[in-house]
Every structure is written in C-alpha cells, then in structure tokens.
Design a protein around this motif. Structure first.
Motif, mmCIF file in Angstrom:
data_model
loop_
_atom_site.group_PDB
_atom_site.id
_atom_site.type_symbol
_atom_site.label_atom_id
_atom_site.label_comp_id
_atom_site.label_asym_id
_atom_site.label_seq_id
_atom_site.Cartn_x
_atom_site.Cartn_y
_atom_site.Cartn_z
ATOM 1 N N LYS A 204 7.932 -2.029 -4.969
ATOM 2 C CA LYS A 204 8.336 -0.827 -4.259
ATOM 3 C C LYS A 204 9.318 -0.048 -5.136
ATOM 4 C CE LYS A 204 9.833 0.715 0.311
ATOM 5 N NZ LYS A 204 10.284 0.272 1.661
ATOM 6 N N LYS A 205 8.960 1.183 -5.445
ATOM 7 C CA LYS A 205 9.785 2.021 -6.315
ATOM 8 C C LYS A 205 10.358 3.195 -5.528
ATOM 9 C CE LYS A 205 6.786 1.020 -10.282
ATOM 10 N NZ LYS A 205 5.922 1.604 -11.336
ATOM 11 N N ASP A 206 11.395 3.765 -6.070
ATOM 12 C CA ASP A 206 12.009 4.937 -5.455
ATOM 13 C C ASP A 206 11.332 6.180 -6.020
ATOM 14 O OD1 ASP A 206 13.624 6.582 -4.023
ATOM 15 O OD2 ASP A 206 15.403 6.318 -5.292
ATOM 16 N N ASP A 207 10.064 6.395 -5.626
ATOM 17 C CA ASP A 207 9.284 7.492 -6.174
ATOM 18 C C ASP A 207 8.851 8.504 -5.116
ATOM 19 O OD1 ASP A 207 7.602 5.846 -4.816
ATOM 20 O OD2 ASP A 207 6.195 5.493 -6.463
ATOM 21 N N GLY A 208 9.432 8.429 -3.921
ATOM 22 C CA GLY A 208 9.113 9.376 -2.868
ATOM 23 C C GLY A 208 7.844 9.065 -2.100
ATOM 24 N N ALA A 209 7.196 7.952 -2.397
ATOM 25 C CA ALA A 209 5.953 7.594 -1.707
ATOM 26 C C ALA A 209 6.257 6.813 -0.435
ATOM 27 C CB ALA A 209 5.052 6.786 -2.626
ATOM 28 N N ARG A 210 5.277 6.807 0.485
ATOM 29 C CA ARG A 210 5.360 5.990 1.686
ATOM 30 C C ARG A 210 4.699 4.642 1.396
ATOM 31 N NH1 ARG A 210 3.713 8.925 7.218
ATOM 32 N NH2 ARG A 210 4.379 6.859 7.919
ATOM 33 N N TYR A 211 5.387 3.556 1.771
ATOM 34 C CA TYR A 211 4.890 2.215 1.491
ATOM 35 C C TYR A 211 4.566 1.496 2.796
ATOM 36 C CZ TYR A 211 6.165 2.514 -3.440
ATOM 37 O OH TYR A 211 6.233 2.871 -4.769
ATOM 38 N N THR B 281 -9.125 22.481 3.175
ATOM 39 C CA THR B 281 -7.890 22.886 2.505
ATOM 40 C C THR B 281 -6.983 21.679 2.315
ATOM 41 O OG1 THR B 281 -6.752 23.365 4.580
ATOM 42 C CG2 THR B 281 -8.078 25.140 3.594
ATOM 43 N N ARG B 282 -5.964 21.857 1.486
ATOM 44 C CA ARG B 282 -5.023 20.751 1.265
ATOM 45 C C ARG B 282 -4.288 20.403 2.554
ATOM 46 N NH1 ARG B 282 0.158 19.410 0.366
ATOM 47 N NH2 ARG B 282 0.557 17.717 -1.151
ATOM 48 N N GLY B 283 -3.959 21.426 3.362
ATOM 49 C CA GLY B 283 -3.282 21.173 4.630
ATOM 50 C C GLY B 283 -4.143 20.357 5.578
ATOM 51 N N GLN B 284 -5.422 20.659 5.646
ATOM 52 C CA GLN B 284 -6.316 19.903 6.514
ATOM 53 C C GLN B 284 -6.451 18.453 6.028
ATOM 54 O OE1 GLN B 284 -9.718 22.499 6.130
ATOM 55 N NE2 GLN B 284 -9.353 23.481 8.112
ATOM 56 N N TYR B 285 -6.573 18.295 4.737
ATOM 57 C CA TYR B 285 -6.700 16.938 4.201
ATOM 58 C C TYR B 285 -5.409 16.145 4.410
ATOM 59 C CZ TYR B 285 -7.838 13.112 1.053
ATOM 60 O OH TYR B 285 -8.086 11.863 0.537
ATOM 61 N N ARG C 235 -10.190 7.227 -8.169
ATOM 62 C CA ARG C 235 -8.907 6.916 -8.796
ATOM 63 C C ARG C 235 -8.346 8.064 -9.624
ATOM 64 N NH1 ARG C 235 -9.809 0.706 -10.990
ATOM 65 N NH2 ARG C 235 -10.359 -0.222 -8.955
ATOM 66 N N VAL C 236 -9.061 9.149 -9.736
ATOM 67 C CA VAL C 236 -8.576 10.289 -10.523
ATOM 68 C C VAL C 236 -7.384 10.916 -9.797
ATOM 69 C CG1 VAL C 236 -9.211 12.457 -11.628
ATOM 70 C CG2 VAL C 236 -10.936 10.660 -11.287
ATOM 71 N N PHE C 237 -6.350 11.267 -10.556
ATOM 72 C CA PHE C 237 -5.153 11.808 -9.917
ATOM 73 C C PHE C 237 -5.442 13.163 -9.270
ATOM 74 C CE2 PHE C 237 -1.146 14.272 -10.103
ATOM 75 C CZ PHE C 237 -0.380 13.475 -9.261
ATOM 76 N N THR C 238 -6.086 14.057 -9.988
ATOM 77 C CA THR C 238 -6.449 15.366 -9.446
ATOM 78 C C THR C 238 -7.942 15.588 -9.715
ATOM 79 O OG1 THR C 238 -4.239 16.167 -10.001
ATOM 80 C CG2 THR C 238 -5.862 17.817 -9.373
ATOM 81 N N LEU D 86 0.858 -1.182 0.000
ATOM 82 C CA LEU D 86 0.000 0.000 0.000
ATOM 83 C C LEU D 86 0.893 1.230 0.000
ATOM 84 C CD1 LEU D 86 -2.943 1.098 0.247
ATOM 85 C CD2 LEU D 86 -2.575 1.161 2.717
ATOM 86 N N LYS D 87 0.608 2.186 -0.865
ATOM 87 C CA LYS D 87 1.461 3.364 -0.939
ATOM 88 C C LYS D 87 0.622 4.630 -1.007
ATOM 89 C CE LYS D 87 2.110 3.941 -5.946
ATOM 90 N NZ LYS D 87 3.101 4.098 -7.019
ATOM 91 N N VAL D 88 1.212 5.724 -0.545
ATOM 92 C CA VAL D 88 0.604 7.040 -0.643
ATOM 93 C C VAL D 88 1.733 8.050 -0.804
ATOM 94 C CG1 VAL D 88 0.578 7.325 1.878
ATOM 95 C CG2 VAL D 88 -0.932 8.715 0.441
ATOM 96 N N ASN D 89 1.578 8.963 -1.736
ATOM 97 C CA ASN D 89 2.582 9.993 -1.977
ATOM 98 C C ASN D 89 2.061 11.312 -1.423
ATOM 99 O OD1 ASN D 89 4.513 11.800 -3.004
ATOM 100 N ND2 ASN D 89 4.871 10.499 -4.796
ATOM 101 N N LEU D 90 2.678 11.783 -0.350
ATOM 102 C CA LEU D 90 2.221 13.009 0.305
ATOM 103 C C LEU D 90 2.514 14.253 -0.511
ATOM 104 C CD1 LEU D 90 3.278 12.188 3.984
ATOM 105 C CD2 LEU D 90 1.076 11.810 2.869
ATOM 106 N N ASN D 91 3.268 14.120 -1.598
ATOM 107 C CA ASN D 91 3.570 15.271 -2.446
ATOM 108 C C ASN D 91 2.535 15.481 -3.545
ATOM 109 O OD1 ASN D 91 6.010 15.827 -1.070
ATOM 110 N ND2 ASN D 91 7.044 14.216 -2.231
#
Length: 533
Positions: free
Chosen positions: A123-130, A186-190, A157-160, A106-111
């Motif tokens: 697992k990739k080196d893409d800056g995501a948390r796994y 806001t994005r910070g709250q989410y 599943r939409v990226f943005t 399971l991964k999530v990219n906080l960026n």
C-alpha cells in the motif's frame, strides 16, 4: 507447564485469535492462529500428545515460558494478523510468512484518465483507493472479474488505451467494457461505473448475492449441476472477498511485553546490593575457534536497552593460543585505558586500542525495539540522567577466573570502584569479586533475565565478528599476496579466467591481454604464480 501459563490458559476465551509463545528471555519464538484459542493453546501442554510430537515441536514446547494472545472476530482476521506478526517478530519456529511477501491488495486511482482496477502487494501513498488485504487471492481475482462484467469495466493493462488498442480488445468485442477509450461513454459516465464497482467491493453486494443464489437454485432444479457448482463457488468467493476485516496496527497494543528493562534494573540493583540501578552496563565476551581468529566484543546497555552506538569489537593481539583468561584481561585493559586517555584531552590518541566500532548492519536486533530516552526519566525511587563514559556496572561472560582477570586490570587502572560481576552460563550463576560462592537468583528472576539478554547480545556480536573474519579469510585469494595488485586488477583477472587455477595455466600473452596488465607485469605475475605452485 508453569504457574504463569496455567493461570493464563484458564482465562483464554473460546474465540478465534492469535497467540505468541515466548521463551525465558521474553523473545517471541512462535506465532500461531486458532479457531478456538483455549483448545488450541492448551494442546501444547497436554502430556498425552507428547508421543506424537517431532523433535522441532518438542524443542518449541520445552522453550515456552510464557505466552500472549489476541482474540479477533474471525478466522480470516486471525490469518492476516498471524502473517503480520510473523513478519514483525520473525520467530525462530515459524516457517511460513517469514519472507517479504504480502497479502493481495486491489487498488484503483480515480484520478487516472481511464481508471482501472489492478492488484498490488504494498500500500503506497499514491492517492489510490485500496481494498483488502485478501486472504484468498483466487477468490479476490474471481470477484474482480465478476465486478468487471457486472459494471462493464475495462480489463486491459494499457494506462491510457486508444483506438489502436480498441481494435484487438477482447473486452470490447465481448461487450464487457463500455469502451471509454473510443468515446462510447464519457469519462464522467465511466467514472460512475468505477465508483459503483468500489461500493460493490466494499460490501454493498446483497443484490448480487441474491441474484447468484437464485441462478444457482434454478440451475440445480434443471439438473445443470456443473453450472450450479460454478455459481456456488462464485457466491462463496464473493462472500469471502467482501467480508469486512479489522484494520490492525503495527503491533496490537493489547499484547503485553515480558521485557520491562527499568523494573529489571531495580531488581538487579537490589540483588547485587548497589546503591542505585546501573544506568549503563558494559559486557565483554571472548570468541575463538581453537585459538584462531580470537576476538572479543563489548556491548553497552543504557537504561536496560542496547546502546548500539557504543558497541565495540576487538582482535586479540597479545595472547597466543586459546587463553580466555588472558584475552579477557587484554580486552578490559585496552578498553578502559582508551577511556582514561580520552578523558584527558592532552593525552588523547588516535590509536585503535579501544576497539573498532561495530558496523550498523551487524547491529540489527529483532527482539529489541528502539527506546527514546530523555535526559531525565524518573522511575519510582531513582532518576536516570546522562553521565560519564565509564559504566555503572561491568558484566563478564564467565565465572570466577574471567572475573578475577578483569578486576585485576581494573585495579591497575585505578577503576576498582566500578562494580564488576561474572555470569557463568551453565547454571546462570552470578559471581561477585572476592566471594567464594556464586549468587543464584533463579531463571525466572527479572535480574537474571536482564543479565541473560546482555550476555547473549555480547555473545552474538563476538560470534558475528569471528564468523566475518573466517569468511574473509576463506574469500581471500593467492593474488592478494602479489605486490601492487588492487581489487580492480584482481577482479579483471578472475573475470577473464574464472579461477586462480586457470590463471596459472594461462600464457604470458593471455595475461597481458587483460586490462591493466602489460608484458612486464604479466611476466612477473606468471613467475609469482609458478613460485606459489
């Protein structure tokens, strides 16, 4: 059960873990997991269970000469490590986990603009948390759904996502998601919601477990057993998914290896009476089927490890029929004649008498790992260093007959000082020149195991080349004999008509319609096919 296995079984702990079964060459042939290592491994060698074994299991047990083990903290870790090692070693007797699939992550990219949890296999080196890997994929998916509801996270599943996506978003209408896509938060709250979910997935979920247990007991007291069972399963999935697991290396360092090439070289030198351990060994093997596709292989071992860059393979040119003795003489003569020519720059030729190099795709070995050897590696009482192109020892696959033919050719070339031996497969007898009786060191002797590894590798390369030539002959078409036809024109014909049989039934006009063919070429091809029947 040999003495080595007997002693190891007595040291096995009553703990979960994995075990690796090895054959006489030290190759891993089976990887298994156990809830209790001592009980599970000892079952392989209990005579009372033999009657219930099938043919495959009997063959496995007969091949076991040693084993290694690695205890872990629990059954999920044993399952994860078992899958990792099976993919690493690809043992002969394992069926499951031999594919390229991996356990669920399971991964999530906080960026990301609006971070989202997603499942992955690599697992990739893409800056995501796994998070993970998870042994139970269903439990992991259930817990992720629970986390999304608990922390009001999006599941689209939409990226943005934007306003158009919000209109038909089920998560928003059910109030599962706080809808950052339309500015409800806001994005910070989410982002704080996502970080809280990350902490939850890392194991900070005692409060949630207590809440689920209370709801389960309340539902059971109210005799709502269906709801109570659903909460029980969800609680079990939560405990399974958030349980901490050990992070394993590529291969656990605590697992010893049977193959010790430098020590085996010393044992070989002592057994053969050599002045020093042979740094470079070349081995020859002949392969043919009833005299057809007669080929030979040469494998080179340097410091006890495969030196794949110096593998060679030969087509037998001067021998007719099935004559392994004459074939061995031809190959040895061609190999070392080429080396002697290359050692004299003025006589260097560009022919292929020394054999062609083996393609890299045929040189992959599962049981052998790469060894970076420096120019000088001191080992006990001797030093290894780079030398000439001539080997320190020649190994012939066969008995006295093959060995005599090889040494005869070496003598003609003035190379009789190079030690040469033969290895007869039936009893693993070592034949030495001008000796009437072979040398038997025993199957457990390190020198015998080293020679077996080299002989088996030469056998593999020779058989692979033989099989490649047979497959090539099978795939050849009658069109190959038509003058002036190339791969493109042949492929165009087969694509158009599907087979040579249909091509024979086609008219000249139909053949001329194929790209690359005109009227004259089509007519010539039609006459050619008619002549060939």
């Amino acid at each position: 059960m040999n003495e080595v296995i007997r002693k190891k079984i007595s040291t096995l702990p009553h703990k979960p873990g994995i075990y690796l079964m090895r054959d006489r060459l030290g190759t891993v042939i089976y990887v298994g997991k156990a809830r209790d290592l001592r009980k599970r491994v000892s079952q392989y060698f209990q005579k009372g269970r033999r009657m219930g074994w099938d043919l495959k299991f009997n063959a496995l047990v007969e091949a076991i000469c040693d084993f290694d083990f690695h205890p872990v903290r629990g059954e999920p870790e044993a399952l994860l490590l078992e899958g990792k090692l099976i993919k690493e070693f690809k043992p002969r007797y394992n069926i499951s986990f031999r594919d390229d699939k991996r356990f669920l992550l399971l991964k999530v990219n906080l960026n990301d603009p609006i971070p989202n949890f997603a499942f992955a296999r690599f697992k990739k080196d893409d800056g995501a948390r796994y998070f993970g890997p998870f042994v139970n994929a269903t439990a992991a998916r259930n817990v992720v759904m629970l986390a999304r509801r608990q922390f009001n996270l999006r599941g689209c599943r939409v990226f943005t996502p934007g306003k158009s996506d919000y209109k038909h978003c089920l998560y928003a209408h059910l109030k599962y998601c706080t809808a950052p896509c339309v500015g409800n938060v806001t994005r910070g709250q989410y982002l704080e919601q996502v970080k809280a979910a990350c902490d939850f997935l890392e194991g900070q979920c005692r409060e949630m477990q207590g809440q689920l247990e209370a709801e389960m007991k309340k539902a059971a007291a109210a005799q709502d057993f269906e709801k109570a069972a659903s909460l029980r399963d969800l609680l079990r999935d939560l405990k399974t998914t958030t349980r901490r697991t050990e992070k394993f290396e590529r291969i656990p360092y605590s697992l010893p290896g049977n193959v010790q090439p430098l020590s085996d070289l010393q044992e070989l030198a002592a057994a053969l009476g050599l002045s020093a351990p042979p740094q470079r060994i070349e081995a020859f093997d002949i392969s043919n089927i009833s005299g057809t596709f007669a080929v030979a292989s040469l494998v080179s071992f340097k410091y006890g490890r495969p030196d794949r860059a110096n593998y060679r393979r030969f087509r037998i040119k001067t021998v007719e029929g099935q004559d392994d003795f004459a074939s061995m003489a031809e190959v040895v003569r061609r190999r070392y004649t080429r080396i002697l020519k290359e050692s004299a720059p003025a006589q260097k030729t560009g022919d292929d008498e020394g054999g062609e190099a083996v393609p890299s795709e045929l040189q992959k070995l599962v049981e052998e790992t790469s060894l970076k050897v420096k120019r000088r590696i001191p080992v006990k009482n001797f030093e290894m260093q780079s030398g000439s192109n001539l080997p320190d020892l020649i190994l012939i696959d066969g008995g006295r007959g093959q060995l005599n033919m090889a040494t005869g050719e070496l003598k003609k070339l003035g190379l009789e000082n190079i030690p040469a031996i033969g290895l007869a497969k039936e009893f693993e007898e070592i034949w030495l020149p001008e000796q009437n009786k072979p040398l038997r060191l025993g199957l457990e002797h390190p020198a015998t195991k080293l020679l077996q590894r080299i002989r088996d590798e030469s056998h593999r390369v020779a058989n692979s080349y033989n099989a490649q030539l047979r497959l090539k002959r099978i795939s050849e078409s009658v069109l190959d004999d038509f003058p002036g036809i190339g791969e493109r024109r042949k492929a165009a014909l087969l694509k158009k008509f599907g087979s040579v049989r249909r091509l024979q039934l086609a008219t000249v006009e139909q053949i001329a319609a194929v790209p690359g063919f005109g009227g004259k070429a089509a007519e010539e091809l039609k006459n050619f096919l008619a002549a060939r029947g």
